[in-house]
Design an enzyme around this catalytic site. Structure first.
Site, short mmCIF file in Angstrom:
data_model
loop_
_atom_site.label_atom_id
_atom_site.label_comp_id
_atom_site.label_asym_id
_atom_site.label_seq_id
_atom_site.Cartn_x
_atom_site.Cartn_y
_atom_site.Cartn_z
N GLU A 138 89.97 42.56 73.72
CA GLU A 138 90.68 41.89 74.67
C GLU A 138 91.42 40.42 73.98
O GLU A 138 91.22 39.44 74.63
CB GLU A 138 89.71 41.38 75.70
C1 TNX Z 1 85.25 44.28 78.88
S1 TNX Z 1 84.26 45.93 76.97
C2 TNX Z 1 84.80 43.50 77.60
C3 TNX Z 1 83.81 42.30 77.91
C4 TNX Z 1 83.25 42.27 79.35
C5 TNX Z 1 83.10 43.59 79.97
C6 TNX Z 1 82.52 43.84 81.11
C7 TNX Z 1 84.86 44.75 76.07
C8 TNX Z 1 85.04 45.33 74.74
N1 TNX Z 1 85.31 43.82 76.41
O1 TNX Z 1 84.31 41.14 77.47
O2 TNX Z 1 82.04 41.72 79.36
O3 TNX Z 1 84.29 44.19 79.76
O4 TNX Z 1 82.19 45.05 81.44
#
Ligand code: TNX
Length: 516
Positions: A329
């Site tokens: 992300e």
């Molecule tokens: C996505 S999954 C994220 C996290 C959040 C999560 C909540 C991922 C690699 N990153 O930053 O905590 O969703 O479900």
């Protein structure tokens, strides 16, 4: 209904070779109206091969544990488990006295995690080439001990080995900090299902949870009170606490995998060290749950000094082979910058003797071809991942719509999120890591991991409610070569009273007929 189901009472045990899908083999009925022993096949994750032979073994206060010096650490765990189950404090000896009733740990030439467990009238023998295999056999034996006296174990043989070498869980200490004692409690629970890795998410926008000597404000500021989501809590692991956790986990054959998330998810680090932003101005602390707004400054040299210091100190704390560098992300980093960053950072992990592990976004960078990617997306195709796999990247499967333990079970679940959907027990169970993503064959899959993000989770009770029972489904996906939902739901229903007895507040899924 009793734990074993009414229909099982007073049935005669039969000799039965149990090819998967597993059926529950009727266990020996006992005289005097006592409940039957736990059926030999009633184990989670399902063993590869189960042969009941109609005999049984009774654990008494005089039963001894026989183990060579090399297996003493496993013998200690066995003694602890038997004491928890029965109250008996069994003695550990090198050689069994004649006619002794014994549980024997016998090293042999099989592979490290494989084991064979034989139960006969005179005793139990667990054989394995490695202490990890002996420990796995002990976990199986724990599930075969009944919940109440008499402590009769059904006779026969189990031959067992894991499908995947990596069976992991992940716990987010950054969104809400969880104490070392809570992490230890979680390790105690997960290791009973032969889960052998614990990935700790140690930094994020809200907080920084691991002491780094060369950048002390990371924890004095980033781990201060109020750095949890909604300004709750805070805290961090000192190096001494972290080493103690690593040792505690290792004694249960769980390897801790530390994660520092970058180049995104770094707001807490930038609050502590404004030079890590491009304009040198500290951003405000954030305790909301937004994602994708922070980025390290890709063009500044201090960024790489910081990253290298952190990786060096983490590697020194980590006996295990893996360091996770996050990488998810990074929406505030351009794609060109992201790739440039990973091309410098992924090799740094190797420089300190570790293998790089990161969320699947790292596969955009060619340096990921010698790394491990954690697949967390929800789709069945991912051309970037498939191309990386063709070039050598190995994969750990954590598809968010199957393996994310922070997703709600259904719309009424009090805790958790739902961006990847609702995940009931069957959804967590009914998928195959070896065929899940096109172009990612089983040979490229090292295993599975069940993440537990903690935006909504504050206490160990919250963690346990979200993890159990779903984690057992993921554990079976990772361990058992072939699976059967009906068999699983029967074994899981029978397991419920064990959690209740240990005070683990699991989610009583309506998909399962819970015993007791
Ligand atoms: C996505 S999954 C994220 C996290 C959040 C999560 C909540 C991922 C690699 N990153 O930053 O905590 O969703 O479900």
């Amino acid at each position: 209904m009793t734990m074993y189901g009414r229909g099982m009472r007073n049935r005669l045990a039969v000799l039965l070779v149990c090819a998967l899908p597993l059926t529950l083999v009727p266990a020996p009925a006992l005289a005097g109206g006592a409940p039957p022993a736990v059926a030999l096949g009633s184990v989670i994750p399902a063993p590869v091969e189960v042969r009941a032979d109609g005999t049984s073994f009774r654990v008494t206060p005089r039963t001894v544990v026989v183990a060579p010096a090399s297996a003493r650490p496993v013998a200690d765990r066995l003694v602890e488990a038997v004491r928890e189950a029965t109250g008996y404090r069994l003695a550990v000896v090198r050689h069994a006295p004649r006619h002794a009733s014994a549980i024997t740990l016998a090293p042999d030439r099989s592979g490290g995690e494989d084991y064979q467990l034989s139960v006969g009238r005179k005793g139990v023998t667990i054989r394995s080439g490695g202490n990890s295999g002996l420990f796995n056999g002990v976990q199986t034996l724990r599930q075969l001990l009944p919940l109440e006296a008499p402590w009769i174990v059904a006779g026969g043989t189990i031959v067992d080995r894991p499908r995947f070498a990596y069976r992991g869980v992940h716990l987010d200490l950054a969104r809400h900090y969880h104490t070392p004692d809570e992490v230890k409690q979680y390790i105690d629970e997960i290791s009973q299902f032969k889960v052998n890795h614990l990935h700790l998410h140690l930094s994020d926008d809200q907080g920084w949870r691991i002491q780094i000597d060369s950048w002390p404000r990371l924890t004095s500021v980033g781990g201060a009170a109020g750095t949890g989501v909604d300004g709750v809590g805070g805290g961090f692991l000192t190096k001494a606490q972290y080493r103690d956790l690593v040792r505690y986990a290792a004694a249960r054959f769980v390897t801790i995998v530390p994660e520092i998330d970058m180049p995104g998810h770094v707001n807490a680090a930038q609050v502590a060290y404004p030079e890590l932003t491009c304009d040198g101005v500290a951003p405000p602390p954030r305790t909301d749950t937004a994602v994708g707004y922070s980025s390290l400054c890709i063009g500044k040299e201090v960024t790489y000094q910081f990253v290298e210091d952190v990786i060096r100190e983490l590697a020194a704390l980590t006996p295990g082979p893996l360091i996770h560098i996050g990488g998810d992300e990074a929406h505030a980093t351009s794609q060109a910058d992201y790739v440039a960053f990973q091309q410098r950072v992924l090799p740094l992990v190797g420089k300190y003797g570790k293998k790089a592990y990161g969320w699947n976004e790292i596969t955009q960078a060619p340096a990921s071809h010698t790394a491990i990617a954690q697949y967390w997306n929800t789709g069945r195709t991912d051309p970037t991942l498939a191309a990386a796999v063709a070039a050598g990247t190995k994969v750990i499967m954590s598809p968010a719509n199957r393996a994310y333990l922070d997703m709600k079970y259904d719309p009424s679940t009090r805790l958790g999120l739902s961006w990847a959907g609702y995940i009931e027990v069957r959804t967590a169970y009914d998928w195959d890591p070896g065929t899940h993503v096109a172009g990612v064959p089983e040979s490229a899959v090292l295993g599975v991991e069940a993440p537990l993000w903690s935006e909504t989770l504050r206490s160990i009770e919250d963690i346990e409610f979200m993890a159990f029972p779903r984690l057992t489904a993921i554990a079976e996906v990772g361990w058992s070569p072939s699976r059967d939902w009906e068999s699983f739901r029967t074994r899981l229903g029978a397991y419920g009273p064990r959690w209740t007895a240990r005070g683990v507040g699991f989610y009583p899924s309506p998909q399962i007929d819970w015993a007791g």
